[in-house]
Scaffold this active site. Structure first.
Site, PDB file in Angstrom:
ATOM      1  N   ARG A  72       0.812  -1.212   0.000  1.00 32.95           N
ATOM      2  CA  ARG A  72       0.000   0.000   0.000  1.00 32.95           C
ATOM      3  C   ARG A  72       0.848   1.265   0.000  1.00 32.95           C
ATOM      4  O   ARG A  72       0.380   2.340  -0.353  1.00 32.95           O
ATOM      5  CB  ARG A  72      -0.915  -0.015   1.222  1.00 32.95           C
ATOM      6  CG  ARG A  72      -2.190   0.804   1.032  1.00 32.95           C
ATOM      7  CD  ARG A  72      -3.125   0.672   2.207  1.00 32.95           C
ATOM      8  NE  ARG A  72      -2.548   1.149   3.427  1.00 32.95           N
ATOM      9  CZ  ARG A  72      -2.559   0.495   4.594  1.00 32.95           C
ATOM     10  NH1 ARG A  72      -3.133  -0.694   4.683  1.00 32.95           N
ATOM     11  NH2 ARG A  72      -1.995   1.000   5.669  1.00 32.95           N
ATOM     12  N   TYR A 125     -13.849  20.319 -13.953  1.00 36.84           N
ATOM     13  CA  TYR A 125     -14.358  18.990 -14.311  1.00 36.84           C
ATOM     14  C   TYR A 125     -15.564  18.672 -13.401  1.00 36.84           C
ATOM     15  O   TYR A 125     -15.451  18.722 -12.166  1.00 36.84           O
ATOM     16  CB  TYR A 125     -13.220  17.993 -14.121  1.00 36.84           C
ATOM     17  CG  TYR A 125     -13.537  16.553 -14.408  1.00 36.84           C
ATOM     18  CD1 TYR A 125     -13.812  16.125 -15.703  1.00 36.84           C
ATOM     19  CD2 TYR A 125     -13.539  15.599 -13.392  1.00 36.84           C
ATOM     20  CE1 TYR A 125     -14.094  14.792 -15.970  1.00 36.84           C
ATOM     21  CE2 TYR A 125     -13.811  14.262 -13.653  1.00 36.84           C
ATOM     22  CZ  TYR A 125     -14.086  13.874 -14.945  1.00 36.84           C
ATOM     23  OH  TYR A 125     -14.364  12.561 -15.206  1.00 36.84           O
ATOM     24  N   ASP A 197      -5.012  21.245 -11.881  1.00 36.39           N
ATOM     25  CA  ASP A 197      -5.293  20.087 -12.740  1.00 36.39           C
ATOM     26  C   ASP A 197      -4.647  20.359 -14.094  1.00 36.39           C
ATOM     27  O   ASP A 197      -5.048  21.257 -14.826  1.00 36.39           O
ATOM     28  CB  ASP A 197      -6.814  19.901 -12.870  1.00 36.39           C
ATOM     29  CG  ASP A 197      -7.193  18.639 -13.653  1.00 36.39           C
ATOM     30  OD1 ASP A 197      -6.419  18.233 -14.546  1.00 36.39           O
ATOM     31  OD2 ASP A 197      -8.271  18.074 -13.383  1.00 36.39           O
ATOM     32  N   LYS A 222      -5.919   9.960 -19.393  1.00 40.96           N
ATOM     33  CA  LYS A 222      -6.028  10.644 -20.683  1.00 40.96           C
ATOM     34  C   LYS A 222      -4.722  10.509 -21.470  1.00 40.96           C
ATOM     35  O   LYS A 222      -4.401   9.428 -21.908  1.00 40.96           O
ATOM     36  CB  LYS A 222      -6.436  12.101 -20.445  1.00 40.96           C
ATOM     37  CG  LYS A 222      -7.604  12.262 -19.450  1.00 40.96           C
ATOM     38  CD  LYS A 222      -8.936  11.829 -20.033  1.00 40.96           C
ATOM     39  CE  LYS A 222     -10.067  11.738 -19.011  1.00 40.96           C
ATOM     40  NZ  LYS A 222     -10.366  12.932 -18.239  1.00 40.96           N
TER      41      LYS A 222
HETATM   42  C1  LIG Z   1     -11.103  12.960 -16.901  1.00 32.78           C
HETATM   43  C2  LIG Z   1     -10.696  14.080 -16.042  1.00 32.78           C
HETATM   44  C3  LIG Z   1     -10.541  13.915 -14.669  1.00 32.78           C
HETATM   45  C4  LIG Z   1     -10.873  12.618 -13.969  1.00 32.78           C
HETATM   46  O1  LIG Z   1     -10.089  11.547 -14.415  1.00 32.78           O
HETATM   47  P1  LIG Z   1     -10.604  10.025 -14.292  1.00 32.78           P
HETATM   48  O2  LIG Z   1      -9.360   9.239 -14.430  1.00 32.78           O
HETATM   49  O3  LIG Z   1     -11.593   9.810 -15.386  1.00 32.78           O
HETATM   50  O4  LIG Z   1     -11.230   9.883 -12.949  1.00 32.78           O
HETATM   51  C5  LIG Z   1     -10.087  14.978 -13.928  1.00 32.78           C
HETATM   52  N1  LIG Z   1      -9.817  16.170 -14.496  1.00 32.78           N
HETATM   53  C6  LIG Z   1      -9.960  16.366 -15.819  1.00 32.78           C
HETATM   54  C7  LIG Z   1      -9.632  17.701 -16.397  1.00 32.78           C
HETATM   55  C8  LIG Z   1     -10.412  15.336 -16.628  1.00 32.78           C
HETATM   56  O5  LIG Z   1     -10.599  15.543 -17.932  1.00 32.78           O
END
Ligand SMILES: *Cc1c(COP(=O)(O)O)cnc(C)c1O
Length: 405
Positions: A72, A125, A197, A222
């Site tokens: 962990r 988001y 982010d 992504k």
């Molecule tokens: C997709 C996304 C998230 C969340 O990511 P997941 O892996 O799908 O939980 C957070 N911030 C942005 C800008 C995103 O496009």
């Protein structure tokens, strides 16, 4: 394997493309194989009782440079990926989490207690918006959603109990670029942590920590993963912000699976090459779209007429392949839907940053101020396909759209 802080800083002198090829390979040197092994595991065996106790004490004291002691707290595969990311982001430490959403949530929650207040952009988001207005609210933590292009007026939104200023630049539906250095400066003046982010830009195209943020968050799902085959989040913090974040992560027991970290490390190898192609394809599609009378405008900070262009030029090293399209107000929703429903190459699905192109209708949610757009909108994630084939698919889609106007 230890998390190798010093090796990370030595490598920072290399150019990003070289880093992508060389980082995260420290545990391979004995075997001769190019790539590190995938190590799954919970239990780590210790040589003796003395060592068991010592590692437990070092762990409790927050010693990050200690050998792995339990799954962990990180597997060798996890640390390989995270050390690579730390070097790319120019941070102190990184951690991989089960999703981007987890990363956003923990990067806020780590710094707040009941009665505190956080500032979050209205362009955030959507699931992060819900985390703030539902979960944080249940613990007595207030959120103010601020207009993403608020500028210096952010100052007036700070309260004595504001602990976190969240930034998402550009927003992933409406693509507003935020003035991160200014926002971080104001946050620090008020004793708040600035969390950014950075999913759209990736660590190659924007380095929020160098611009003043304390924590960078990624949906590695992504572009970093890049193949639509994993869910993964990351946090990277500077030295000051790291201990609180690490403690929250360990106390919630958050860690990504080694398999996903291994895939993400593989994704990093081709990140620069993929992003260049995503960008080139995005530009071809944008060029075509802007020639269509039914398109009112394209939302993409790398366009000179975009309101975020000056900030993008100042703070970013490149642009990725995700952009928005606003149709003319006269285009009915059902015409856009007919365009989207018949597409052959563009998938209709959430997420983005994979090798395959996606196109979805979007309806951004706003509470701070109304969105100055009421026409139908869609979002494209430009994949790696041949751009002429993609344009032919869109072109047939616009024929369907015209038949319904
Ligand atoms: C997709 C996304 C998230 C969340 O990511 P997941 O892996 O799908 O939980 C957070 N911030 C942005 C800008 C995103 O496009």
């Amino acid at each position: 394997m230890e998390s190798t802080g010093s090796a990370v800083s030595d490598r920072r002198k290399s150019k990003p493309e070289t880093l992508l090829a060389t980082l995260g390979r420290t545990s391979t040197h004995d075997s001769g194989f190019v790539n590190p092994p995938l190590v799954r595991g919970s239990t780590v065996l210790h040589p003796n009782v003395e060592e068991l106790g010592q590692r437990a004490r070092r762990r409790a004291a927050g010693d990050d440079a200690m050998p792995v002691s339990y799954g962990r707290y990180g597997t060798p595969t996890h640390h390989e990926f995270c050390d690579a990311l730390t070097a790319l982001e120019g941070g102190h430490r990184s951690w991989a989490l089960p999703s981007g959403q987890t990363a956003c949530a923990i990067a806020i929650q780590a710094y707040v207690r009941p009665g505190d207040h956080v500032l979050v952009p209205d362009s955030v988001y959507a699931p992060v918006r819900r985390f703030c207005s539902h979960t944080l609210a249940r613990y007595g933590i207030g959120t103010t959603f601020y207009p993403p292009r608020i500028g210096e007026n952010i100052e007036s939104m700070f309260r004595a109990d504001t602990r976190v200023l969240f930034v998402e630049s550009p927003g992933s539906l409406t693509f507003e670029v935020q003035d991160l250095p200014m926002l971080a400066r104001v946050a620090h003046r008020h004793g708040a942590v600035c969390v950014a982010d950075n999913t759209w830009a990736t660590p190659l195209y924007q380095q929020p920590l160098a611009l003043g943020a304390d924590v960078t968050v990624h949906a590695a799902t992504k572009y970093i993963g890049g193949h639509s085959d994993l869910l993964l989040g990351t946090v990277t913090a500077n030295e000051t912000a790291w201990p609180a974040l690490r403690d929250a992560i360990h106390q919630y027991g958050l860690i990504a699976s080694p398999d996903d970290c291994w895939l993400a490390l593989r994704g990093l190898r081709s990140l620069a090459a993929r992003l260049a192609r995503h960008r080139a394809n995005a530009e071809r599609l944008i060029g075509w779209l802007r020639g269509q009378p039914e398109v009112d405008r394209v939302l993409y900070p790398a366009l000179p007429e975009d309101p975020g262009y000056a900030l993008w030029q100042r703070d970013f090293h490149g642009a990725s392949g995700l952009f928005g399209v606003v149709l003319a107000a006269a285009v009915p929703e059902r015409a856009m839907q007919a365009m989207i429903d018949g597409l052959q190459l563009f998938g209709r699905g959430y997420s983005w940053g994979g090798f395959e192109s996606l196109l979805i209708p979007v309806r951004p949610e706003r509470t701070a101020e109304p969105l100055p757009i009421s026409a139908p909108m869609f979002r494209i994630s430009a994949g790696l396909e041949d751009p002429d084939d993609l344009i032919a698919d869109l072109s047939a889609g616009f024929e369907r759209l015209r038949e319904r106007i």
